[in-house]
Scaffold this active site. Structure first.
Site, PDB file in Angstrom:
ATOM      1  N   GLN A  24       0.817  -1.214   0.000  1.00  0.00           N
ATOM      2  CA  GLN A  24       0.000   0.000   0.000  1.00  0.00           C
ATOM      3  C   GLN A  24       0.854   1.270   0.000  1.00  0.00           C
ATOM      4  O   GLN A  24       0.324   2.366  -0.176  1.00  0.00           O
ATOM      5  CB  GLN A  24      -0.964  -0.013   1.186  1.00  0.00           C
ATOM      6  CG  GLN A  24      -2.040  -1.082   1.047  1.00  0.00           C
ATOM      7  CD  GLN A  24      -2.998  -1.157   2.224  1.00  0.00           C
ATOM      8  OE1 GLN A  24      -3.058  -0.258   3.056  1.00  0.00           O
ATOM      9  NE2 GLN A  24      -3.751  -2.234   2.305  1.00  0.00           N
ATOM     10  N   ARG A  57     -14.409 -10.777  10.036  1.00  0.00           N
ATOM     11  CA  ARG A  57     -15.193 -10.771   8.800  1.00  0.00           C
ATOM     12  C   ARG A  57     -14.702 -11.838   7.844  1.00  0.00           C
ATOM     13  O   ARG A  57     -15.481 -12.467   7.137  1.00  0.00           O
ATOM     14  CB  ARG A  57     -15.088  -9.413   8.094  1.00  0.00           C
ATOM     15  CG  ARG A  57     -15.552  -8.222   8.855  1.00  0.00           C
ATOM     16  CD  ARG A  57     -15.612  -6.976   7.953  1.00  0.00           C
ATOM     17  NE  ARG A  57     -14.379  -6.742   7.223  1.00  0.00           N
ATOM     18  CZ  ARG A  57     -13.351  -6.053   7.692  1.00  0.00           C
ATOM     19  NH1 ARG A  57     -13.386  -5.550   8.906  1.00  0.00           N
ATOM     20  NH2 ARG A  57     -12.264  -5.861   6.951  1.00  0.00           N
ATOM     21  N   HIS A 108      -5.559  -2.339  15.782  1.00  0.00           N
ATOM     22  CA  HIS A 108      -6.502  -1.224  15.891  1.00  0.00           C
ATOM     23  C   HIS A 108      -7.325  -1.318  17.181  1.00  0.00           C
ATOM     24  O   HIS A 108      -7.139  -0.527  18.074  1.00  0.00           O
ATOM     25  CB  HIS A 108      -7.414  -1.106  14.672  1.00  0.00           C
ATOM     26  CG  HIS A 108      -6.720  -1.010  13.368  1.00  0.00           C
ATOM     27  ND1 HIS A 108      -5.790  -0.030  13.091  1.00  0.00           N
ATOM     28  CD2 HIS A 108      -6.786  -1.779  12.248  1.00  0.00           C
ATOM     29  CE1 HIS A 108      -5.318  -0.185  11.873  1.00  0.00           C
ATOM     30  NE2 HIS A 108      -5.895  -1.240  11.332  1.00  0.00           N
ATOM     31  N   ASP A 120       0.842   0.436   9.075  1.00  0.00           N
ATOM     32  CA  ASP A 120      -0.347  -0.022   8.352  1.00  0.00           C
ATOM     33  C   ASP A 120      -0.293   0.292   6.865  1.00  0.00           C
ATOM     34  O   ASP A 120       0.418  -0.369   6.112  1.00  0.00           O
ATOM     35  CB  ASP A 120      -1.593   0.564   9.010  1.00  0.00           C
ATOM     36  CG  ASP A 120      -2.874  -0.142   8.586  1.00  0.00           C
ATOM     37  OD1 ASP A 120      -2.826  -0.995   7.683  1.00  0.00           O
ATOM     38  OD2 ASP A 120      -3.933   0.143   9.157  1.00  0.00           O
TER      39      ASP A 120
END
Length: 476
Positions: A76, A228, A287, A338
């Protein structure tokens, strides 16, 4: 005074080591002056204080321990600055979920060469920013079309190669990702590069151990992506696959996640995890932004670490973790970068403190007892990071004999450090100094950052620029 690291000869000890000298150094609980550290076989062999510098000593300035980055998605890094418009729908409620759609589209391009090049730049910048180890939460497994590569661990090998090329300490966390929502929903198209089943994942973990075997002090753990993405049955298999390694999981990052978990199970995410998984000191809850006092109190009681990523959490508008109350109850945290939108330990620690000040409308929130804010933040990030990355027992415990020689040299000639000593150095570094305050970094005694730049920065940047053209579709 400093001497040029490039001009200073590297002395050889009888064990093939070198010596470093610093005006001040943080040695465990106390600061010391005129410190010589000798290194052998990647470890700190001896420490002397109140000694004069010799012509063969490297170093200068102030030495502090390198800190572990507990949470990174290295790929990222190439997205930094490219997601600051409104989401795909163009509405006013841009949030994590619209950002995630942009991230999925970003994955349409980028093969092994590109992933390795982007990862290497992120790892080099971590070293330049004061991180000497990274927990790479590695969930990009498949080709852009969604099929495994001929070697299913192709991208794992590229992460390892980037760590080897930059010298950063690696805690490899292969990510298990199988579903799009609570209750075992089928994955969506944007998740196609992440998906494995349990057997495939077990093979990835085993291959990760093989691929990292030649890296000094590498650690391999596992990362069930989130509640999830992992069913209860799949989550139950993760501790066994981790072996002695750490276990990391995203949890309670957004309010929608909390609402969806309540609808699925009748419990909040951290509440459910604590009731259904053997959460203990091996676990790092990434988190954990939206937690109740009962939840964070139990996390603290079990000795787990919360992985805070303040810059990314601010960038995504996630919310503010109740860090002040948590640490007052003995809670442990580590610091991660992150999404790597901005990489640097000082910036993350500053954002953490400022988020608490804004939330509570108080100052010096994370200070405690005799420790200033900067010192308390640094100490906690150091110890929590070592625990969360499996880098204890000689790999991340600070500047002491027998520990890995992971040393960050601060250039205190800058105006922000004028007249400072002891803990005021950390306060000034975190809250007042420029990014170039880090002048030198040694990883296992090898100098990897010289005069603020990674020693291979030029070559790494060149590969990154080429990779970015491919990823952004500019290579035609």
């Amino acid at each position: 005074m400093f001497e040029s690291d490039r001009d200073c000869p590297v002395p050889q000890t009888s064990r093939g080591g070198r010596s470093l000298w610093f005006e001040q150094a943080l040695l465990g609980e106390a600061w010391a002056s005129d410190v010589r550290i000798t290194v052998a076989d990647g470890l700190i062999a001896t420490i002397e204080t109140a000694v004069a510098r010799t012509a063969t000593d490297q170093g200068g300035g102030v030495a502090i321990p390198g800190v572990a980055n507990v949470h990174s998605h290295a790929f990222q890094r190439a997205m930094a600055g490219l997601t600051e418009g409104r989401g795909p729908e163009g509405g006013e409620d841009d949030d994590f979920w619209s950002w995630r759609q942009l991230m999925y589209r970003f994955l349409d391009r980028g093969g092994p060469e590109e992933i390795e090049a982007i990862t290497a730049l992120a790892f080099a910048e971590m070293l330049e920013g004061g991180f000497t180890r990274v927990a790479e939460f590695h969930y990009l497994h498949n080709a852009p079309v969604g099929r495994p590569y001929a070697d299913p661990a192709e991208l794992t090998g590229r992460i390892v190669a980037a760590a080897e090329a930059t010298g950063v300490g690696l805690t490899l966390l292969p990510v298990f990702y199988a579903h799009s929502q609570f209750g075992g929903a089928e994955p969506n198209h944007g998740q196609r590069r992440f998906i494995t089943d349990v057997d495939q994942f077990a093979d990835l973990v085993a291959r990760g151990r093989t691929l990292t075997a030649a890296l000094p002090d590498a650690v391999v753990g596992v990362a069930p992506h989130s509640l999830r993405a992992v069913s209860p049955e799949e989550l139950a298999a993760m501790p066994g696959l981790a072996g002695d390694g750490p276990i990391h999981i995203h949890v309670a990052e957004q309010t929608k996640e909390v609402d969806d978990c309540l609808a699925w199970s009748g419990a909040r995410p951290v509440e459910w995890l604590l009731a259904n998984a053997p959460v203990d000191p091996r676990w790092c809850l990434i988190h954990a932004t939206h937690v109740t006092p009962a939840e964070w109190g139990e996390v603290a009681a079990r000795g787990a670490v919360v992985g805070l990523c303040p810059v990314t959490e601010a960038n995504l508008g996630d919310g503010v973790f109740p860090a002040s109350a948590y640490v007052q109850q003995g809670g442990r945290f580590g610091i991660g970068t992150d999404s790597n939108v901005r990489i640097g330990l000082a910036g993350e620690l500053r954002m953490l403190e400022y988020s608490q000040r804004l939330s509570l409308r108080k100052r010096a929130v994370m200070a405690d007892g005799a420790r200033t804010t900067g010192r308390a933040l640094f100490d906690r990030a150091l110890s929590g990071g070592a625990q969360a990355t499996g880098a204890q027992n000689g790999l991340g415990g600070g500047l002491a004999v027998g520990q890995a020689a992971d040393i960050v040299g601060l250039d205190t000639r800058g105006i922000a450090f004028e007249g400072r000593s002891g803990d005021a150095i950390l306060d000034s570094w975190i809250f007042a100094a420029d990014r170039n305050a880090i002048r030198s970094v040694w990883r296992r005694g090898e100098q990897v950052v010289v005069e603020g730049r990674h020693v291979a920065r030029d070559a790494i940047e060149s590969r990154y620029r080429k990779a970015l053209k491919t990823v952004l579709g500019q290579d035609a």
